[in-house]
Design an enzyme around this catalytic site. Structure first.
Site, PDB file in Angstrom:
ATOM      1  N   LEU A  33    -184.207  -7.903  97.850  1.00  0.00           N
ATOM      2  CA  LEU A  33    -184.200  -9.213  98.727  1.00  0.00           C
ATOM      3  C   LEU A  33    -185.236 -10.214  97.793  1.00  0.00           C
ATOM      4  O   LEU A  33    -185.688 -11.140  98.620  1.00  0.00           O
ATOM      5  CB  LEU A  33    -184.453  -9.080 100.076  1.00  0.00           C
ATOM      6  N   GLY A  38    -182.233 -12.400  96.880  1.00  0.00           N
ATOM      7  CA  GLY A  38    -181.035 -12.151  97.726  1.00  0.00           C
ATOM      8  C   GLY A  38    -181.368 -12.354  99.224  1.00  0.00           C
ATOM      9  O   GLY A  38    -182.567 -12.433  99.353  1.00  0.00           O
ATOM     10  N   SER A  73    -174.502 -11.498  80.474  1.00  0.00           N
ATOM     11  CA  SER A  73    -174.555 -12.950  80.546  1.00  0.00           C
ATOM     12  C   SER A  73    -174.218 -13.432  79.265  1.00  0.00           C
ATOM     13  O   SER A  73    -174.532 -12.930  78.224  1.00  0.00           O
ATOM     14  CB  SER A  73    -175.865 -13.361  80.729  1.00  0.00           C
ATOM     15  N   TYR A  75    -184.852 -12.719  79.281  1.00  0.00           N
ATOM     16  CA  TYR A  75    -183.660 -12.301  79.658  1.00  0.00           C
ATOM     17  C   TYR A  75    -182.348 -12.254  78.973  1.00  0.00           C
ATOM     18  O   TYR A  75    -181.691 -11.074  79.290  1.00  0.00           O
ATOM     19  CB  TYR A  75    -183.307 -13.491  80.818  1.00  0.00           C
ATOM     20  N   LYS A 104    -180.426  -8.644  78.602  1.00  0.00           N
ATOM     21  CA  LYS A 104    -179.000  -8.298  78.982  1.00  0.00           C
ATOM     22  C   LYS A 104    -178.401  -7.721  77.715  1.00  0.00           C
ATOM     23  O   LYS A 104    -177.385  -6.703  77.931  1.00  0.00           O
ATOM     24  CB  LYS A 104    -178.467  -9.565  79.345  1.00  0.00           C
ATOM     25  N   ILE A 112    -182.135 -40.088  97.532  1.00  0.00           N
ATOM     26  CA  ILE A 112    -182.427 -38.846  96.455  1.00  0.00           C
ATOM     27  C   ILE A 112    -181.591 -39.427  95.278  1.00  0.00           C
ATOM     28  O   ILE A 112    -180.349 -39.927  95.503  1.00  0.00           O
ATOM     29  CB  ILE A 112    -181.945 -37.592  97.004  1.00  0.00           C
TER      30      ILE A 112
HETATM   31  P1  NAD Z   1    -178.985 -13.441  92.352  1.00  0.00           P
HETATM   32  O1  NAD Z   1    -180.335 -13.871  92.275  1.00  0.00           O
HETATM   33  O2  NAD Z   1    -178.254 -14.382  93.567  1.00  0.00           O
HETATM   34  O3  NAD Z   1    -178.822 -12.086  92.906  1.00  0.00           O
HETATM   35  C1  NAD Z   1    -179.426 -11.087  92.058  1.00  0.00           C
HETATM   36  C2  NAD Z   1    -179.770 -10.134  93.218  1.00  0.00           C
HETATM   37  O4  NAD Z   1    -180.457  -8.839  92.735  1.00  0.00           O
HETATM   38  C3  NAD Z   1    -180.561 -10.638  94.227  1.00  0.00           C
HETATM   39  O5  NAD Z   1    -179.824 -10.423  95.547  1.00  0.00           O
HETATM   40  C4  NAD Z   1    -181.836  -9.912  94.144  1.00  0.00           C
HETATM   41  O6  NAD Z   1    -182.469 -10.010  95.536  1.00  0.00           O
HETATM   42  C5  NAD Z   1    -181.639  -8.620  93.623  1.00  0.00           C
HETATM   43  N1  NAD Z   1    -182.713  -8.139  92.828  1.00  0.00           N
HETATM   44  C6  NAD Z   1    -183.447  -8.572  91.970  1.00  0.00           C
HETATM   45  N2  NAD Z   1    -184.447  -7.774  91.515  1.00  0.00           N
HETATM   46  C7  NAD Z   1    -184.051  -6.520  92.274  1.00  0.00           C
HETATM   47  C8  NAD Z   1    -184.433  -5.178  91.890  1.00  0.00           C
HETATM   48  N3  NAD Z   1    -185.585  -4.875  91.391  1.00  0.00           N
HETATM   49  N4  NAD Z   1    -183.917  -4.165  92.899  1.00  0.00           N
HETATM   50  C9  NAD Z   1    -182.912  -4.574  93.670  1.00  0.00           C
HETATM   51  N5  NAD Z   1    -182.446  -5.742  93.691  1.00  0.00           N
HETATM   52  C10 NAD Z   1    -182.840  -6.719  93.064  1.00  0.00           C
HETATM   53  O7  NAD Z   1    -178.169 -14.025  91.399  1.00  0.00           O
HETATM   54  P2  NAD Z   1    -176.639 -13.976  90.880  1.00  0.00           P
HETATM   55  O8  NAD Z   1    -176.394 -15.237  90.319  1.00  0.00           O
HETATM   56  O9  NAD Z   1    -175.936 -13.477  91.909  1.00  0.00           O
HETATM   57  O10 NAD Z   1    -176.566 -12.944  89.487  1.00  0.00           O
HETATM   58  C11 NAD Z   1    -176.034 -11.466  89.833  1.00  0.00           C
HETATM   59  C12 NAD Z   1    -175.880 -10.964  88.444  1.00  0.00           C
HETATM   60  O11 NAD Z   1    -174.957 -11.887  87.424  1.00  0.00           O
HETATM   61  C13 NAD Z   1    -177.242 -10.812  87.566  1.00  0.00           C
HETATM   62  O12 NAD Z   1    -177.128  -9.530  86.848  1.00  0.00           O
HETATM   63  C14 NAD Z   1    -177.230 -12.271  86.584  1.00  0.00           C
HETATM   64  O13 NAD Z   1    -178.127 -11.963  85.734  1.00  0.00           O
HETATM   65  C15 NAD Z   1    -175.725 -12.212  86.185  1.00  0.00           C
HETATM   66  N6  NAD Z   1    -175.354 -13.500  85.816  1.00  0.00           N
HETATM   67  C16 NAD Z   1    -175.280 -14.499  86.667  1.00  0.00           C
HETATM   68  C17 NAD Z   1    -175.001 -15.958  86.063  1.00  0.00           C
HETATM   69  C18 NAD Z   1    -174.649 -16.803  86.906  1.00  0.00           C
HETATM   70  O14 NAD Z   1    -174.225 -18.122  86.548  1.00  0.00           O
HETATM   71  N7  NAD Z   1    -175.087 -16.966  88.243  1.00  0.00           N
HETATM   72  C19 NAD Z   1    -174.587 -15.903  84.752  1.00  0.00           C
HETATM   73  C20 NAD Z   1    -174.744 -14.864  84.008  1.00  0.00           C
HETATM   74  C21 NAD Z   1    -175.098 -13.571  84.589  1.00  0.00           C
HETATM   75  C1  UD2 Z   2    -177.150 -20.873  81.943  1.00  0.00           C
HETATM   76  C2  UD2 Z   2    -178.183 -19.862  82.943  1.00  0.00           C
HETATM   77  C3  UD2 Z   2    -179.436 -19.376  82.459  1.00  0.00           C
HETATM   78  C4  UD2 Z   2    -179.116 -18.861  81.187  1.00  0.00           C
HETATM   79  C5  UD2 Z   2    -178.433 -19.672  80.301  1.00  0.00           C
HETATM   80  C6  UD2 Z   2    -177.857 -19.118  78.781  1.00  0.00           C
HETATM   81  C7  UD2 Z   2    -177.586 -20.552  85.313  1.00  0.00           C
HETATM   82  C8  UD2 Z   2    -178.347 -21.258  86.535  1.00  0.00           C
HETATM   83  N1  UD2 Z   2    -178.409 -20.717  84.191  1.00  0.00           N
HETATM   84  O1  UD2 Z   2    -178.034 -21.838  81.945  1.00  0.00           O
HETATM   85  O2  UD2 Z   2    -179.928 -18.446  83.293  1.00  0.00           O
HETATM   86  O3  UD2 Z   2    -178.158 -17.693  81.116  1.00  0.00           O
HETATM   87  O4  UD2 Z   2    -177.070 -20.136  80.793  1.00  0.00           O
HETATM   88  O5  UD2 Z   2    -177.038 -19.966  78.046  1.00  0.00           O
HETATM   89  O6  UD2 Z   2    -176.920 -19.705  85.377  1.00  0.00           O
HETATM   90  N2  UD2 Z   2    -179.164 -29.920  84.269  1.00  0.00           N
HETATM   91  C9  UD2 Z   2    -179.165 -31.053  84.702  1.00  0.00           C
HETATM   92  N3  UD2 Z   2    -179.918 -31.416  86.082  1.00  0.00           N
HETATM   93  C10 UD2 Z   2    -180.328 -30.224  86.752  1.00  0.00           C
HETATM   94  C11 UD2 Z   2    -180.219 -29.028  86.464  1.00  0.00           C
HETATM   95  C12 UD2 Z   2    -179.551 -28.760  85.004  1.00  0.00           C
HETATM   96  O7  UD2 Z   2    -178.953 -32.006  83.899  1.00  0.00           O
HETATM   97  O8  UD2 Z   2    -180.815 -30.780  87.868  1.00  0.00           O
HETATM   98  C13 UD2 Z   2    -178.581 -29.617  83.142  1.00  0.00           C
HETATM   99  C14 UD2 Z   2    -179.398 -28.457  82.264  1.00  0.00           C
HETATM  100  O9  UD2 Z   2    -180.323 -29.108  81.409  1.00  0.00           O
HETATM  101  C15 UD2 Z   2    -178.267 -27.879  81.289  1.00  0.00           C
HETATM  102  C16 UD2 Z   2    -177.062 -28.028  82.208  1.00  0.00           C
HETATM  103  O10 UD2 Z   2    -177.359 -28.875  83.279  1.00  0.00           O
HETATM  104  O11 UD2 Z   2    -178.202 -28.853  80.208  1.00  0.00           O
HETATM  105  C17 UD2 Z   2    -176.773 -26.847  82.828  1.00  0.00           C
HETATM  106  O12 UD2 Z   2    -177.868 -26.133  83.502  1.00  0.00           O
HETATM  107  P1  UD2 Z   2    -177.718 -24.693  84.050  1.00  0.00           P
HETATM  108  O13 UD2 Z   2    -179.208 -24.410  84.438  1.00  0.00           O
HETATM  109  O14 UD2 Z   2    -176.960 -24.870  85.305  1.00  0.00           O
HETATM  110  O15 UD2 Z   2    -177.063 -23.642  83.090  1.00  0.00           O
HETATM  111  P2  UD2 Z   2    -177.397 -23.181  81.501  1.00  0.00           P
HETATM  112  O16 UD2 Z   2    -176.039 -23.091  80.866  1.00  0.00           O
HETATM  113  O17 UD2 Z   2    -178.095 -24.365  80.847  1.00  0.00           O
END
Ligand code: NAD
Ligand code: UD2
Length: 315
Positions: A33, A36, A119, A143, A147, A204
């Site tokens: 959490l 999450g 990722s 990160y 990964k 905003i």
């Molecule tokens: P999120 O932060 O909502 O989910 C991650 C979850 O992992 C959370 O519920 C957090 O509480 C839990 N967590 C963190 N550290 C922990 C630990 N030590 N033990 C147990 N639970 C732990 O993020 P998300 O966007 O849902 O990401 C899910 C997965 O997908 C992650 O591995 C993230 O790196 C990967 N990912 C997400 C994106 C995206 O665009 N959201 C892109 C690429 C990869």
């Molecule tokens: C994503 C991932 C990051 C990493 C990266 C690797 C998320 C949230 N981020 O970053 O974790 O994996 O990919 O390439 O998944 N932006 C604005 N205004 C805002 C917020 C963002 O202009 O208020 C821009 C930001 O500067 C970027 C684009 O929007 O150019 C996308 O931003 P992002 O953080 O959603 O995603 P990214 O691809 O940069």
């Protein structure tokens, strides 16, 4: 048989859990959490929630001894790139060591399948587009490095130990329950949150870093869940890495245009200097996953509309 979802209380994890439960499966969620939320999870007799960390080895041993897991979906991570740069040691413990501990347990328990959330960050800023799985990688942050190292351990577990394992490189995922509260949250969650606050009378703006022409491959979370389930069920995914995206590039300006169509109006846009380290373009080549029958079901407008309506209903 029971299915384990680490990080199941998070954004993507909770959508996966929802789908597994709707298929009548029994699910255990392990989540500390840290980002999450328990409210992300549905009420169900088939769901057991365990609050704890993937870095707690004793807990993992007990957990794998207590249940016979069929599949392990490993999504728990410190998902913030920003935090990984600020706290590389702590991030590494969770994002890398935690993965290795889980692989050890999955191997020991003889689970059927291990699916890992990697990722697009593994690609870094190499210019060639679209990104293909067999291209060189250049992760630029702790990160991304964790990964990449993790996904190598995951897929190699098949040839080394016979553990059926797959790594999925998620591109930019968006959808309901994505947390917009940090400036480093996914850009769509921020834009939608700001639009709703604006419609509710707040003064905003929407902030764009750069000219807004930067592009990303935005994929709706339910399409990501479909990809995860293909990875679980198709034997051809064993030992393989797959991109999970739509194969389409969308600019921030296009996102704002589409949001305007959905919401009626959007806040005024402020253009700020580009963020340091920002990449200009990113898009996935998804042919490899398409060969296994994957195809995104949601258009950007549909995904944005669903996310917008869900967020609006909360206010
Ligand atoms: P999120 O932060 O909502 O989910 C991650 C979850 O992992 C959370 O519920 C957090 O509480 C839990 N967590 C963190 N550290 C922990 C630990 N030590 N033990 C147990 N639970 C732990 O993020 P998300 O966007 O849902 O990401 C899910 C997965 O997908 C992650 O591995 C993230 O790196 C990967 N990912 C997400 C994106 C995206 O665009 N959201 C892109 C690429 C990869
Ligand atoms: C994503 C991932 C990051 C990493 C990266 C690797 C998320 C949230 N981020 O970053 O974790 O994996 O990919 O390439 O998944 N932006 C604005 N205004 C805002 C917020 C963002 O202009 O208020 C821009 C930001 O500067 C970027 C684009 O929007 O150019 C996308 O931003 P992002 O953080 O959603 O995603 P990214 O691809 O940069």
């Amino acid at each position: 048989m029971v299915t384990l979802v680490t990080g199941g209380a998070g954004f993507i994890g909770s959508h996966l859990v929802e789908e597994l439960l709707s298929q009548g499966r029994e699910v255990v969620v392990l989540d500390d959490l840290s980002t999450g939320k328990i409210e992300n999870l549905p009420e169900s007799d088939n769901l057991t929630f365990i609050e704890g960390s993937i870095t707690d080895r004793e807990l993992l041993v007990n957990l794998f001894d207590s249940y016979r897991f069929d599949t392990v979906f490993h999504l728990a991570a410190i998902a913030s790139v920003f935090k990984s740069v600020e706290e590389p040691v702590e991030t590494h413990r969770v994002n890398f060591d935690g993965t290795l501990y889980l692989l050890e347990e999955a191997k020991r328990a003889g689970v059927n399948k291990f699916v890992f959330a990697s990722s697009a960050a593994v690609y870094g800023d190499l210019p060639e587009l679209p990104k293909r799985e067999d291209m060189p990688v250049k992760p630029l942050t702790p990160y991304g490095v964790d990964k990449y190292a993790s996904e190598r351990y995951v897929v190699n577990s098949f040839s080394l130990y016979g553990l059926k394992a797959t790594a999925l490189r998620f591109f930019n995922v968006y959808g309901e329950r994505q947390d917009p509260s940090s400036p480093y949250s996914g850009v769509i969650s921020i834009f939608i949150n700001r639009t709703i606050r604006y419609l509710n009378g707040e003064k905003i703006s929407i902030d764009i870093y750069g000219d807004g022409k930067q592009t990303r491959d935005f994929i709706y979370v339910k399409d990501v869940v479909n990809a995860i389930l293909i990875a679980e069920n198709d034997e051809r995914t064993n030992r393989e890495v797959f991109n999970v995206g739509t194969g389409k590039e969308t600019s921030l300006l296009q996102i704002i245009e589409t949001l305007k169509e959905i919401a009626g109006s959007v806040p005024p846009v402020r253009f700020l200097p580009p963020r340091e380290g920002d990449i200009k373009h990113s898009v996935a080549d998804i042919r490899k996953l398409k060969q296994l029958g994957f195809s995104p079901s949601y258009t950007l407008k549909e995904g944005l509309e669903r996310t917008f309506n869900w967020e609006k209903a909360k206010t």
